[in-house]
Design a protein around this motif. Structure first.
Motif, PDB file in Angstrom:
ATOM      1  N   MET A  38       0.866  -1.175   0.000  1.00 47.44           N
ATOM      2  CA  MET A  38       0.000   0.000   0.000  1.00 47.44           C
ATOM      3  C   MET A  38       0.901   1.223   0.000  1.00 47.44           C
ATOM      4  O   MET A  38       1.998   1.216   0.573  1.00 47.44           O
ATOM      5  N   TYR A  39       0.446   2.301  -0.630  1.00 44.29           N
ATOM      6  CA  TYR A  39       1.331   3.447  -0.848  1.00 44.29           C
ATOM      7  C   TYR A  39       0.571   4.762  -0.703  1.00 44.29           C
ATOM      8  O   TYR A  39      -0.654   4.816  -0.848  1.00 44.29           O
ATOM      9  N   ALA A  40       1.331   5.797  -0.412  1.00 50.39           N
ATOM     10  CA  ALA A  40       0.821   7.169  -0.357  1.00 50.39           C
ATOM     11  C   ALA A  40      -0.397   7.264   0.564  1.00 50.39           C
ATOM     12  O   ALA A  40      -0.366   6.765   1.690  1.00 50.39           O
ATOM     13  N   GLY A  41      -1.493   7.872   0.081  1.00 45.79           N
ATOM     14  CA  GLY A  41      -2.658   8.052   0.937  1.00 45.79           C
ATOM     15  C   GLY A  41      -3.282   6.756   1.390  1.00 45.79           C
ATOM     16  O   GLY A  41      -3.888   6.690   2.473  1.00 45.79           O
ATOM     17  N   SER A  42      -3.126   5.706   0.597  1.00 44.81           N
ATOM     18  CA  SER A  42      -3.693   4.414   0.983  1.00 44.81           C
ATOM     19  C   SER A  42      -2.874   3.750   2.094  1.00 44.81           C
ATOM     20  O   SER A  42      -3.422   3.053   2.947  1.00 44.81           O
ATOM     21  N   LEU A  43      -1.553   3.965   2.074  1.00 48.94           N
ATOM     22  CA  LEU A  43      -0.714   3.499   3.176  1.00 48.94           C
ATOM     23  C   LEU A  43      -1.059   4.278   4.440  1.00 48.94           C
ATOM     24  O   LEU A  43      -1.196   3.696   5.531  1.00 48.94           O
ATOM     25  N   VAL A  61      -1.158   1.675  -4.762  1.00 52.42           N
ATOM     26  CA  VAL A  61      -0.205   0.639  -4.374  1.00 52.42           C
ATOM     27  C   VAL A  61       1.106   0.926  -5.103  1.00 52.42           C
ATOM     28  O   VAL A  61       1.137   1.716  -6.050  1.00 52.42           O
ATOM     29  N   ILE A  62       2.180   0.297  -4.644  1.00 54.14           N
ATOM     30  CA  ILE A  62       3.474   0.476  -5.297  1.00 54.14           C
ATOM     31  C   ILE A  62       4.199  -0.858  -5.344  1.00 54.14           C
ATOM     32  O   ILE A  62       3.994  -1.715  -4.467  1.00 54.14           O
ATOM     33  N   MET A  63       5.019  -1.050  -6.382  1.00 50.54           N
ATOM     34  CA  MET A  63       5.763  -2.292  -6.582  1.00 50.54           C
ATOM     35  C   MET A  63       7.174  -1.944  -7.039  1.00 50.54           C
ATOM     36  O   MET A  63       7.388  -0.901  -7.656  1.00 50.54           O
ATOM     37  N   PHE A  64       8.128  -2.826  -6.754  1.00 58.16           N
ATOM     38  CA  PHE A  64       9.442  -2.681  -7.361  1.00 58.16           C
ATOM     39  C   PHE A  64       9.307  -2.914  -8.865  1.00 58.16           C
ATOM     40  O   PHE A  64       8.421  -3.633  -9.327  1.00 58.16           O
ATOM     41  N   ARG A  65      10.196  -2.295  -9.634  1.00 56.50           N
ATOM     42  CA  ARG A  65      10.123  -2.340 -11.093  1.00 56.50           C
ATOM     43  C   ARG A  65       9.982  -3.764 -11.619  1.00 56.50           C
ATOM     44  O   ARG A  65       9.166  -4.036 -12.505  1.00 56.50           O
ATOM     45  N   ILE A 126      -1.104   2.130  -9.768  1.00 60.82           N
ATOM     46  CA  ILE A 126       0.022   1.238  -9.464  1.00 60.82           C
ATOM     47  C   ILE A 126       1.312   2.003  -9.744  1.00 60.82           C
ATOM     48  O   ILE A 126       1.669   2.244 -10.898  1.00 60.82           O
ATOM     49  N   PHE A 127       1.998   2.404  -8.681  1.00 62.37           N
ATOM     50  CA  PHE A 127       3.239   3.162  -8.784  1.00 62.37           C
ATOM     51  C   PHE A 127       4.432   2.207  -8.822  1.00 62.37           C
ATOM     52  O   PHE A 127       4.289   1.011  -8.579  1.00 62.37           O
TER      53      PHE A 127
END
Length: 278
Positions: A38-43, A61-65, A126-127
């Protein structure tokens, strides 16, 4: 800050559909051994509210490349009737470095959508996390080039009016030059990926979110903070958050457990919201 005034029923409906996207996204990740956070505002919502921030209208959400590229391949190779993925590979005029997992036949559109030939549905962002050079000179060069690629991506497709006069003149000039030369966002994006690949280093101490380099300050994080995941309640499910979430949230929001004043509670400015058959 700009703010869309939703009635409570509409906002809850929107959040419920975004939660549906998240659940299905998690299922794909688990089936294919992919890691997300989870990332940014969702985290922030997960940690502070155990769910959505009450006024928030999106999901991040965010993931490694490496996992991000694998997810795109998995999804694009087996599309389904429920979702579509808005990314540079599926839409050559798309002008962001992140992707949007969208519910088909819905709409969640801001004012710039009139300038493009694709639609944006109710979605989850998805970042991506990319390695950042440990060498200060190389790092500064990498961040400046990433900033430039982001600006070029946006300028190649849309004109933004809500800007200071000088910035507006620069972006308009860039827009007309890029369109005169017929430079597509997809071309810029591919060059950006090739550039980022030069800095790929599993031993790098830091990572960054390239999409945030469109702003004044890039989002830089310690890779160590993303080394492990922990589970936390988000609405009626459990989700992954980075073990180093405290450092990440402090970097993003400062004293993140303190609610911001009402005038600083912001979300998207939607001009077209359509739930379709949902």
């Amino acid at each position: 800050m700009k703010y869309t005034e939703y009635d409570e029923k509409t906002l809850k409906h929107l959040q419920s559909l975004e939660l549906m996207i998240l659940k299905d996204f998690i299922k794909i990740c688990e089936e294919n051994d992919l890691t997300y956070y989870m990332y940014a505002g969702s985290l922030l919502g997960a940690v502070r509210h155990n769910g959505f921030i009450p006024w928030d209208d999106d999901l991040d959400v965010i993931m490694f490349r490496e996992d991000y590229e694998k997810f795109k391949k998995v999804f694009i190779s087996s599309p389904n009737e429920k979702y579509e993925l808005l990314t540079n590979e599926t839409e050559e005029d798309y002008f962001h470095t992140l992707s949007k997992l969208m519910i088909k036949d819905t709409r969640f559109e801001e004012n710039w959508v009139s300038q493009v030939n694709f639609h944006v549905g109710i979605n989850m962002d998805i970042f991506v996390l990319d390695d950042l050079s440990d060498n200060n000179l190389k790092r500064n060069y990498q961040l400046k080039r990433a900033f430039l690629y982001n600006k070029l991506l946006i300028m190649s497709k849309i004109k933004l009016d809500d800007l200071p006069l000088v910035t507006k003149l620069i972006t308009y000039t860039g827009y007309y030059i890029l369109n005169l030369l017929k430079v597509k966002p997809f071309t810029i994006y591919k060059r950006c990926l090739k550039f980022l690949d030069k800095f790929k280093d599993e031993n790098a101490k830091c990572v960054f979110d390239i999409s945030a380099t469109a702003e004044e300050y890039p989002q830089i994080f310690l890779k160590e903070d993303f080394k492990d995941t922990i589970k936390i309640k988000f609405e009626d499910i459990e989700v992954n958050i980075p073990k180093g979430y405290d450092n990440i949230l402090k970097s993003l929001y400062g004293d993140y457990m303190q609610l911001p004043p009402e005038e600083d509670r912001y979300n998207h400015i939607t001009e077209n919201l359509d739930f379709g058959r949902y």
